[in-house]
Design a protein around this motif. Structure first.
Motif, PDB file in Angstrom:
ATOM      1  N   GLY A  75     -27.291  12.335  45.814  1.00 15.75           N
ATOM      2  CA  GLY A  75     -25.945  12.787  45.483  1.00 15.75           C
ATOM      3  C   GLY A  75     -25.971  13.681  44.255  1.00 15.75           C
ATOM      4  N   ALA A  79     -20.968  13.051  42.324  1.00 18.59           N
ATOM      5  CA  ALA A  79     -21.015  11.620  42.651  1.00 18.59           C
ATOM      6  C   ALA A  79     -20.935  10.749  41.400  1.00 18.59           C
ATOM      7  N   PRO A 150     -23.994   7.981  48.081  1.00 14.89           N
ATOM      8  CA  PRO A 150     -23.418   8.563  49.304  1.00 14.89           C
ATOM      9  C   PRO A 150     -23.913   7.894  50.578  1.00 14.89           C
TER      10      PRO A 150
END
Length: 271
Positions: A75, A79, A150
């Protein structure tokens, strides 16, 4: 851990998980004072050869404290989340706010420092820090770094910084000056109802063009643009020195060069 090692007995530790990994000093002070070629604030390691090279660099530089090597969570910068809290002198949570990171500095010695953020309420992220800090009988400011994985949506708490940092100005930008809360508590012995920061603004140390070019998420780029001119703690409307004003604007413009050199293209990886 190099703390008990000698140059003759030094052995690189084994890593119990697969690559890629991320590494950083557990204690910043003994690492900050070292100067050596290739030094980075945070190391991203993709294979055994890179890891061995990092251990050699640390050994040759004379580093003898603890170095952390952990799983690298995928990510990019978007994120990342930041949570800042103030535990008052009675041990109660008096102020809490959070921000979504848009972009971090990618210079080797500055990586991990956000340069663009949007304050945003994340109530689910606020509960755990409150429990942790109360359990530790903590007093004062704490800043927590969180990353959303993610792969499964887990919110992973990376660290607790026992301080308030430069980027905590996003609270002030959103209308809640943390210094006012602290002074009222410690100097006036007064405590109002707990403050939860939820106003959205753009906190940014970089030109809008840097955000437009390097932030990966199109919706976040549009959101940043809709919030108008970014609030920069170094930009003071009351500043009278033309020289300082020019210096600050040049520093902002210099981010174009810094990102072109250190982050020439977006990658799916942050700190």
């Amino acid at each position: 851990d190099f703390s008990a090692a000698t140059n003759e007995a030094w052995v690189a530790p084994e890593i119990p998980f697969t690559f890629p990994v991320v590494a950083k000093a557990a204690n910043g002070e003994p690492y900050d004072v070292l100067e050596f070629e290739g030094k980075r604030k945070i190391w991203f390691i993709d294979d055994d050869a890179e890891l061995a090279g990092m251990w050699r660099s640390l050994k040759d530089a004379g580093y003898r404290s603890t170095f952390l090597v952990q799983e690298c969570i995928p990510g990019d910068d978007t994120a990342m989340r930041s949570v800042t809290a103030y535990m008052d002198s009675t041990g109660e949570l008096r102020l809490i706010g959070s921000a979504r990171v848009l972009l971090q500095d990618h210079a080797p010695t500055m990586i991990g420092n956000p340069v663009a953020m949007i304050p945003e309420a994340f109530p689910d992220l606020w509960e755990a820090p409150g429990r942790l800090l109360r359990h530790a009988r903590y007093r004062g400011f704490a800043n927590l770094d969180i990353k959303v994985d993610p792969r499964d949506g887990r919110e992973l708490f990376f660290e607790v910084n026992p301080r308030i940092g430069r980027n905590s100005f996003y609270l002030t930008a959103a209308g809640a000056n943390p210094m006012a809360v602290m002074l009222k508590d410690l100097v006036l012995d007064q405590r109002d109802e707990p403050i939860e920061v939820n106003r959205q603004v753009l906190y940014s140390l970089v030109p809008d063009g840097v955000i437009e070019r390097y932030v990966s998420d199109e919706a976040l780029r549009r959101k940043a643009k809709s919030l108008g001119r970014g609030i920069d703690p170094l930009r003071d409307p009351a500043e009278r020195s033309l020289r300082r004003r020019v210096t600050i604007e040049l520093q902002r413009l210099n981010h174009y060069r810094k990102f072109a050199r250190n982050y020439p293209q977006r990658v799916d990886r942050s700190r």
